[in-house]
Motif scaffolding. Structure first.
Motif: not given
Length: 69
Positions: A33-34, A40-51
């Motif tokens: 629904s987004y 894309a912003d949520m995906a970047k945040k989700a990838i940013g944490l492990p990195c």
């Protein structure tokens, strides 16, 4: 353990725990629904944490190697 081996060990461990590949369909179904930009912003945040976490562990290894030789 040299720095490259340590980084690869940390990165692969985080990658296996998070299991990015199999979580993509779940992420896409939960964010249907987004708008595309929000997704894309949520995906970047989700990838940013492990990195960030793997970079943090790598910096700890660098500082401990420099300190203790």
């Amino acid at each position: 353990m040299n720095l490259l081996n340590y980084f690869l060990t940390v990165f692969i461990s985080i990658f296996l725990v998070v299991d990015v590949i199999s979580n993509v369909p779940i992420f896409l179904s939960l964010t249907q629904s987004y708008e595309k930009k929000e997704r894309a912003d949520m995906a970047k945040k989700a990838i940013g944490l492990p990195c960030w976490f793997s970079s943090f562990l790598l910096s700890l290894e660098i500082t401990s190697s420099a300190t203790w030789g």
